[in-house]
Design a protein around this motif. Structure first.
Motif, short mmCIF file in Angstrom:
data_model
loop_
_atom_site.label_atom_id
_atom_site.label_comp_id
_atom_site.label_asym_id
_atom_site.label_seq_id
_atom_site.Cartn_x
_atom_site.Cartn_y
_atom_site.Cartn_z
N ALA A 1 0.83 -1.20 0.00
CA ALA A 1 0.00 0.00 0.00
C ALA A 1 0.87 1.25 0.00
O ALA A 1 2.01 1.24 0.49
CB ALA A 1 -0.91 -0.01 1.23
N ALA A 2 0.34 2.32 -0.55
CA ALA A 2 1.08 3.58 -0.60
C ALA A 2 1.46 4.01 0.81
O ALA A 2 0.62 4.06 1.71
CB ALA A 2 0.22 4.65 -1.26
N GLY A 3 2.74 4.30 1.01
CA GLY A 3 3.22 4.75 2.31
C GLY A 3 3.37 3.66 3.35
O GLY A 3 3.74 3.94 4.50
N ALA A 4 3.11 2.40 3.00
CA ALA A 4 3.18 1.31 3.97
C ALA A 4 4.63 0.98 4.31
O ALA A 4 5.53 1.09 3.49
CB ALA A 4 2.48 0.07 3.42
N ALA A 5 4.84 0.58 5.55
CA ALA A 5 6.15 0.07 5.96
C ALA A 5 6.38 -1.28 5.29
O ALA A 5 5.48 -2.13 5.24
CB ALA A 5 6.22 -0.07 7.47
#
Length: 527
Positions: A142-146
């Motif tokens: 996901a966008a911005g996921a670690a």
């Protein structure tokens, strides 16, 4: 983050062999409704350019792949596609029907959406009472996921006649999240019986039918098909995907630009027909393929095109262009070489890239481009008295354009920039310095990942390596690069096959480089 093994049971046998056909699975396109030849899925399946909720799925119907029309009747064919959580397709999560159109070689590109991030999926196509091989793919985080880890393999330059694709057997065994291909998927020259391990199947292609046969020749290779089935790909192109050393509207012989653009239009169309690329269909000789690919907050790929928009070649003798004569490949210094107005990417793409390098929030930024960026001098074997010369065909012939990218990395503070390249048929690694501070600490590192098979017999490459600033240089071994990234650092490994002339060749690590977050440059570990 690599939890896909918990939900997958697909064996490598299934990846290569695919699934048995079943007419009962078809709702449209069954025999009787449409008369089709048998053996529709000879060219396999592929996926590419993953996003957090999907990817591009590809196949092409071609029962006679070495014919210009693929052996298909001149009519649109409905093709069902299915995406499942398991390789038995007991848990189908997305499905639909695509149109395989005559004008596009009966190729199919499905832009799947609605999937879950960072998950493995299986897919297949169904048409004419037949079922394709099963492919395994995965979505991006996901966008911005670690993200805990990313593994990718990168390669280029897979001349069919120069060897077999043992490298791909080993790529599949690496279980990569992504395969990055950096140009020269095909080679366009006439067959070369004296040099070839195996022969191209048709003369040099210059039209749509010819390029289709050439692409099909490559796509019929079982190891290449298996690599496409095993993981999603992201690709860019280089010269041999159209014509050797072409630059914008000029071929290597400075031929008629109008005629060449017709050829380029055919090559671009057929490249699109055969690749799982997230791009609009080409419009004549124009097709935008530069784009970004994000992997959570861990990494961003800036994938560029250094062929379609580049400016004229530097330091060319007067009269060559008007006389339609071969361009001069090796050049000495001249005023034109360092002209700041010269471009490799074109104004629009370069502006786009500068914006991306400034607004990326990814921890690691990988510039996916075609060739060696470092200024590389060579010794002309036929004229050694001329001393060090530069290639007019790569970044060494466009140093001002290259330095603008390096300066942007420094000025924008782009996080952990890495340049990945191909083209030169060699492995190479080097530190990258800010052009404004050439004696300062490195701001990035560059890695060229060898060639899958293509040859480069030039003793001066290793001899000139120290003068060219290369920390590692190897042009007699073929293979690929592997990149492992984590939030703390990573590793880049160059892997070389024992003998690219053998399908069953073994492989070994040539050298490893440690990556450290926030500390640009090379940290070398011997393999």
């Amino acid at each position: 983050m690599r939890d896909d093994h918990e939900t997958t049971g697909l064996t490598r046998r299934a990846l290569i062999a695919g699934a048995a056909g079943s007419a009962a699975l078809l709702g449209v396109g069954a025999r009787g409704a449409l008369t089709l030849p048998t053996g529709l899925f000879t060219l396999g399946v592929a996926s590419g350019d993953p996003t957090p909720d999907g990817m591009i799925l590809w196949t092409r119907l071609a029962p006679a792949p070495l014919e210009g029309d693929g052996g298909m009747p001149p009519q649109t064919v409905p093709v069902r596609w299915q995406v499942a959580e398991d390789d038995r397709f007991a848990r189908i999560v997305r499905q639909g029907t695509a149109r395989a159109e005559t004008a596009w070689g009966h190729s199919v590109h499905v832009d799947v959406t609605g999937l879950r991030p960072a998950r493995a999926y299986f897919y297949r196509f169904l048409a004419g009472g037949e079922t394709s091989a099963i492919g395994r793919t995965k979505t991006a985080p996901a966008a911005g996921a670690a993200v805990d880890r990313l593994r990718l393999c990168f390669g280029s330059c897979q001349k069919y006649e120069a060897g077999y694709y043992a490298a791909y057997r080993h790529m599949v065994a690496e279980d990569p999240d992504l395969i990055l291909f950096l140009g020269d998927y095909i080679y366009e020259a006439d067959p070369s019986p004296k040099e070839a391990v195996r022969l191209h199947k048709n003369p040099e292609p210059k039209d749509v039918a010819g390029y289709r046969i050439r692409h099909a020749t490559y796509r019929l290779d079982p190891l290449l098909q298996a690599a496409h089935q095993a993981a999603p790909w992201a690709l860019t192109w280089d010269d041999h995907d159209v014509s050797n050393d072409y630059a914008d509207a000029l071929d290597e012989k400075n031929g008629d630009p109008v005629a060449f653009l017709r050829r380029r239009a055919a090559a671009y169309q057929v490249f699109y027909e055969h690749q799982p690329i997230r791009a609009a269909r080409p419009h004549g000789p124009d097709m935008r393929i530069y784009r970004t690919l994000d992997w959570g907050r861990l990494a961003q790929f800036q994938i560029i095109d250094d062929r379609q928009y580049r400016g004229p070649r530097a330091c060319q003798p007067p009269g060559l262009l008007a006389a339609h004569q071969q361009y001069q490949t090796l050049i000495g210094p001249c005023a034109d070489l360092t002209d700041p107005r010269r471009t490799m990417l074109g104004t629009t793409q370069e502006r786009w890239l500068m914006d991306r390098l400034g607004d990326t929030s990814a921890q690691w930024n990988l510039l996916a481009q075609q060739t060696l960026m470092h200024q590389q001098s060579r010794i002309d074997a036929e004229h050694p008295e001329r001393g060090p010369q530069y290639s007019a065909d790569n970044w060494s012939g466009y140093p001002a354009a290259r330095d603008r990218i390096f300066r942007r990395w420094a000025e924008a503070g782009t996080s952990n920039p890495l340049a990945l390249g191909g083209d030169i048929h060699a492995f190479a690694a080097a530190d990258v310095h800010d052009p404004a501070r050439p004696d300062g600490p490195p701001i990035a590192a560059e890695f060229v990942g060898g060639s899958i098979t293509s040859l480069f017999h030039d003793a001066s490459f290793k001899q000139q390596a120290p003068a060219n600033g290369l920390v590692y240089a190897e042009n007699e071994i073929h293979g690929y690069g592997r990149v492992d990234l984590t939030p703390n650092g990573g590793e880049i490994t160059f892997r070389g096959v024992d003998d690219a002339r053998r399908e069953d060749s073994g492989i070994s690590d040539l050298v490893r480089f440690t990556l450290i977050d926030g500390r640009p440059g090379l940290n070398v570990e011997k393999a």
